[in-house]
Design an enzyme around this catalytic site. Structure first.
Site, PDB file in Angstrom:
ATOM      1  N   ASN A  15       0.869  -1.176   0.000  1.00 35.75           N
ATOM      2  CA  ASN A  15       0.000   0.000   0.000  1.00 35.75           C
ATOM      3  C   ASN A  15       0.908   1.229   0.000  1.00 35.75           C
ATOM      4  O   ASN A  15       2.122   1.118  -0.187  1.00 35.75           O
ATOM      5  CB  ASN A  15      -1.002  -0.049   1.162  1.00 35.75           C
ATOM      6  N   ASN A  22      -4.495  -8.666   9.060  1.00 33.43           N
ATOM      7  CA  ASN A  22      -3.295  -8.143   8.407  1.00 33.43           C
ATOM      8  C   ASN A  22      -2.939  -6.743   8.889  1.00 33.43           C
ATOM      9  O   ASN A  22      -3.779  -5.997   9.369  1.00 33.43           O
ATOM     10  CB  ASN A  22      -3.542  -8.108   6.906  1.00 33.43           C
ATOM     11  N   LYS A  76      -0.733  -1.231  32.431  1.00 34.42           N
ATOM     12  CA  LYS A  76      -1.064   0.181  32.643  1.00 34.42           C
ATOM     13  C   LYS A  76      -1.916   0.709  31.491  1.00 34.42           C
ATOM     14  O   LYS A  76      -1.882   0.170  30.384  1.00 34.42           O
ATOM     15  CB  LYS A  76       0.227   1.003  32.758  1.00 34.42           C
ATOM     16  N   TYR A  86      -4.133  -3.034  -4.835  1.00 42.50           N
ATOM     17  CA  TYR A  86      -2.802  -2.815  -4.257  1.00 42.50           C
ATOM     18  C   TYR A  86      -1.786  -2.501  -5.341  1.00 42.50           C
ATOM     19  O   TYR A  86      -1.977  -2.832  -6.516  1.00 42.50           O
ATOM     20  CB  TYR A  86      -2.350  -4.073  -3.489  1.00 42.50           C
ATOM     21  N   ASN A  90      -3.822   4.823   3.386  1.00 44.29           N
ATOM     22  CA  ASN A  90      -3.060   4.165   4.456  1.00 44.29           C
ATOM     23  C   ASN A  90      -2.210   5.141   5.279  1.00 44.29           C
ATOM     24  O   ASN A  90      -1.074   4.842   5.673  1.00 44.29           O
ATOM     25  CB  ASN A  90      -2.208   3.016   3.898  1.00 44.29           C
ATOM     26  N   GLU A  93     -10.195   7.126   2.426  1.00 41.67           N
ATOM     27  CA  GLU A  93      -9.803   6.398   3.649  1.00 41.67           C
ATOM     28  C   GLU A  93      -8.394   6.731   4.119  1.00 41.67           C
ATOM     29  O   GLU A  93      -7.465   6.799   3.318  1.00 41.67           O
ATOM     30  CB  GLU A  93      -9.907   4.891   3.365  1.00 41.67           C
ATOM     31  N   GLU A 120      -8.798   2.055  11.336  1.00 39.69           N
ATOM     32  CA  GLU A 120      -8.243   0.694  11.372  1.00 39.69           C
ATOM     33  C   GLU A 120      -6.967   0.623  12.205  1.00 39.69           C
ATOM     34  O   GLU A 120      -6.562  -0.458  12.605  1.00 39.69           O
ATOM     35  CB  GLU A 120      -7.989   0.168   9.953  1.00 39.69           C
ATOM     36  N   ASP A 174     -10.954  -2.324  13.941  1.00 39.12           N
ATOM     37  CA  ASP A 174     -10.917  -3.767  13.641  1.00 39.12           C
ATOM     38  C   ASP A 174     -10.840  -4.523  14.964  1.00 39.12           C
ATOM     39  O   ASP A 174      -9.815  -4.471  15.652  1.00 39.12           O
ATOM     40  CB  ASP A 174      -9.676  -4.046  12.774  1.00 39.12           C
ATOM     41  N   HIS A 190     -12.344  -2.921   9.434  1.00 40.18           N
ATOM     42  CA  HIS A 190     -11.205  -3.348   8.625  1.00 40.18           C
ATOM     43  C   HIS A 190     -10.946  -4.838   8.874  1.00 40.18           C
ATOM     44  O   HIS A 190     -11.297  -5.368   9.929  1.00 40.18           O
ATOM     45  CB  HIS A 190      -9.985  -2.543   9.092  1.00 40.18           C
ATOM     46  N   TYR A 229     -11.549  -9.239   1.329  1.00 37.01           N
ATOM     47  CA  TYR A 229     -10.371  -9.263   0.460  1.00 37.01           C
ATOM     48  C   TYR A 229     -10.461 -10.476  -0.444  1.00 37.01           C
ATOM     49  O   TYR A 229      -9.930 -11.535  -0.105  1.00 37.01           O
ATOM     50  CB  TYR A 229      -9.092  -9.411   1.276  1.00 37.01           C
TER      51      TYR A 229
HETATM   52  O1  LIG Z   1      -3.354  -2.323   3.161  1.00 36.68           O
HETATM   53  C1  LIG Z   1      -3.668  -2.471   4.339  1.00 36.68           C
HETATM   54  O2  LIG Z   1      -2.876  -2.271   5.292  1.00 36.68           O
HETATM   55  C2  LIG Z   1      -5.070  -2.877   4.677  1.00 36.68           C
HETATM   56  C3  LIG Z   1      -5.987  -1.726   4.642  1.00 36.68           C
HETATM   57  O3  LIG Z   1      -5.626  -0.579   4.741  1.00 36.68           O
HETATM   58  C4  LIG Z   1      -7.422  -1.966   4.474  1.00 36.68           C
HETATM   59  O4  LIG Z   1      -7.815  -3.099   4.327  1.00 36.68           O
HETATM   60  O5  LIG Z   1      -8.164  -0.986   4.510  1.00 36.68           O
HETATM   61 MG   LIG Z   2      -7.285   0.798   4.997  1.00 41.28          MG
END
Ligand SMILES: O=C([O-])CC(=O)C(=O)O
Ligand SMILES: [Mg+2]
Length: 392
Positions: A19, A52, A98, A153, A220, A244, A270, A297, A327, A348
Site C-alpha cells: 500500500n 493483516n 497500565k 494494491y 493508508n 480512507e 483501522e 478492527d 477493517h 479481500y
Molecule cells: O493495506 C492495508 O494495510 C489494509 C488496509 O488498509 C485496508 O484493508 O483498509
Molecule cells: Mg485501509
C-alpha cells in the site's frame, strides 16, 4: 468452566503487494486454539488470529497473556448464567497492564479474545452472530451484511489495465463496491502522483458506470495536511464512497481541518486500538456522524470485549453502529456486523488468504453475504483457513 489447553503459533501471510505506507513481504499472523471444558461434559475449541497489517505477537502471548489466561479458574471463567465469561477472562488477561500506549498488546489480546468468543458460541451451540443478537439486540440479527471488495494494491509491474481487470473480477464475484489504494507512487512530486492517481481512479470509475458511490480509495495514512487537501479537492467531484486514512491515524486535529474542506465521506480507524483512542477520534477528529465511516478492527484492538465498549461510546456520542465497517475482511468482524447491526464489513477476495475471506460456500450476491448457521465463528467452513487452524 476450565481451560484445558491453549496452543499458539506464527504463520506467514507475506505477499508482494504494497500500500502507500508498507509492503507485505514479511507479514505474519499469530494463530491460537483454546480448548475449554464446561464441567458438564461439553468441550469446545475456539480459534483466533490477528488480521493483516500488524505482525504476529508470539512474545507477548507466551510471556504475559497466555499464562494469565491459563491461570483463570472456574470462578473467573463461569458467568452467573453458566456460560463462558469472556469479559472476566479478558480482565484477567489485562491485570497489571497500565493504561494508554496500546501498541501491539491489543493485537495479542485480540487474538485470544477471538478464540474465547468462538469457544463461547460453540459451547452454547450457536453461531457467534446469533449469540450476539440474542445477548445485545433482543434476538434481532441482520439477514445479510454489506461487503465490499478491497484490493487495488500496488504490485511490481501492475499498470492501470491490470487494476481494471482486478476490479472486473470482483464485480464478477458479486461485489458492487470496490476499494483501491492511492497515494503510493514512490518519491513522486505530489502533483504528478495526483495526476497518476486521478487517471487510475477514472479508469476504475468507468468500469463502475461512473458511479462514485461504488468506489472507495485508501491512502493508508501516508499524507500530511497539504497532500490530503490537494487530493481532497481533486477527489471531491467524483463523490466517492469514501476517502480512507488520508492522514496519520492519531492526528485528530488535522482530520478536523480536512473534514472542514472535504464534504464527501471520510473513513478511518483501522489503526486505532482501544475505545479510548476511538473516543479521541470522535471527540477531536471533526468526523461527521451522518456520513463518515469508522473502521476499528476488533481483531487488532483487544477483541470484541473492547469493541462492545467502543460501540457504547459511539452511541453516547450520537453515532450509529451502522457507521462502522470494520477493517480486516475476516469472519469474526462479519459475525459482529450481522449480530450487532453494523454498516457492513471489508472483504479481500484476492489478498491476505487464508485469513481474509468468508466461509467457502457463502456467495456474495448484490454486494451482500448471508451467514451460515454454524456454531462459533464458522472457521471450520472456510477450507483454506481450516487447513491452517486444524494443525494447531
Ligand atoms: O493495506 C492495508 O494495510 C489494509 C488496509 O488498509 C485496508 O484493508 O483498509
Ligand atoms: Mg485501509
Amino acid at each position: 468452566m476450565r481451560i484445558a489447553s491453549i496452543r499458539h503459533g506464527v504463520v506467514p501471510i507475506s505477499s508482494a503487494i504494497a500500500n502507500a505506507y508498507i509492503d507485505f513481504s514479511k507479514m505474519t499472523a499469530s494463530v491460537v486454539a483454546i480448548t475449554i471444558e464446561d464441567g458438564a461434559g461439553r468441550s469446545a475449541t475456539g480459534y483466533g488470529f490477528n488480521s493483516n497489517g500488524r505482525y504476529a505477537q508470539p512474545g507477548l502471548l507466551a510471556e504475559r497473556f497466555v499464562p494469565r489466561l491459563e491461570a483463570c479458574d472456574a470462578a473467573v471463567l463461569t458467568a452467573a448464567d453458566g456460560t463462558l465469561n469472556v469479559a472476566a477472562a479478558w480482565s484477567a488477561m489485562m491485570r497489571n497492564e497500565k493504561p494508554g500506549g496500546h501498541g501491539d498488546r491489543s493485537v495479542a489480546v485480540g487474538v485470544l479474545d477471538m478464540a474465547l468468543w468462538d469457544a463461547a458460541a460453540k459451547l452454547e451451540g450457536k453461531p457467534l452472530w446469533r449469540l450476539l443478537a440474542d445477548r445485545f439486540r433482543g434476538g434481532e440479527a441482520d439477514d445479510a451484511a454489506w461487503v465490499y471488495a478491497a484490493g487495488g494494491y500496488y504490485y511490481p509491474g501492475k499498470g492501470v489495465d491490470a487494476l481494471v481487470e482486478e476490479m472486473k473480477r470482483y464485480l464478477g464475484l458479486g461485489y458492487t463496491t470496490v476499494k483501491m489504494k492511492i497515494g503510493g507512487a514512490p518519491g513522486t512530486p505530489i502533483k504528478d502522483a495526483l495526476r497518476e492517481d486521478v487517471a487510475r481512479i477514472e479508469a476504475v470509475l468507468k468500469l463502475l458506470g461512473n458511479d462514485g458511490s461504488r468506489l472507495a480509495v485508501d491512502v493508508n495514512g501516508r499524507f500530511g495536511l497539504h497532500a490530503a487537501l490537494a487530493y481532497g479537492a481533486a477527489l471531491q467531484p467524483f463523490a466517492l464512497r469514501w476517502y480512507e486514512e488520508p492522514l496519520d491515524p492519531l492526528d485528530y486535529a488535522t482530520h478536523a481541518t480536512l473534514a472542514e474542506h472535504y464534504a464527501p465521506p471520510l473513513a478511518t480507524g483501522e489503526n486505532l486500538f482501544s475505545m479510548l483512542d476511538a473516543r479521541n477520534l470522535i471527540r477531536h477528529g471533526g468526523l461527521r456522524p451522518d456520513r463518515d465511516v469508522l473502521q476499528f478492527d476488533p481483531a487488532l484492538s483487544y477483541g470484541l470485549v473492547e469493541y462492545l465498549r467502543t460501540l457504547e461510546m459511539l452511541e453516547q456520542h450520537g453515532w450509529s453502529a451502522r457507521r462502522c465497517v470494520p477493517h480486516g475482511g475476516h469472519q469474526f468482524a462479519l459475525n459482529i456486523a450481522v449480530g450487532l447491526g453494523l454498516g457492513g464489513n471489508e472483504s479481500y477476495p484476492e489478498v491476505f488468504a487464508p485469513f481474509g475471506g468468508f466461509a467457502t460456500n457463502t456467495p456474495v450476491v448484490d454486494g451482500r453475504i448471508r451467514m451460515p448457521d454454524l456454531p462459533g465463528i464458522g472457521f471450520e467452513a472456510k477450507n483454506d483457513l481450516w487447513a491452517v487452524l486444524k494443525d494447531l
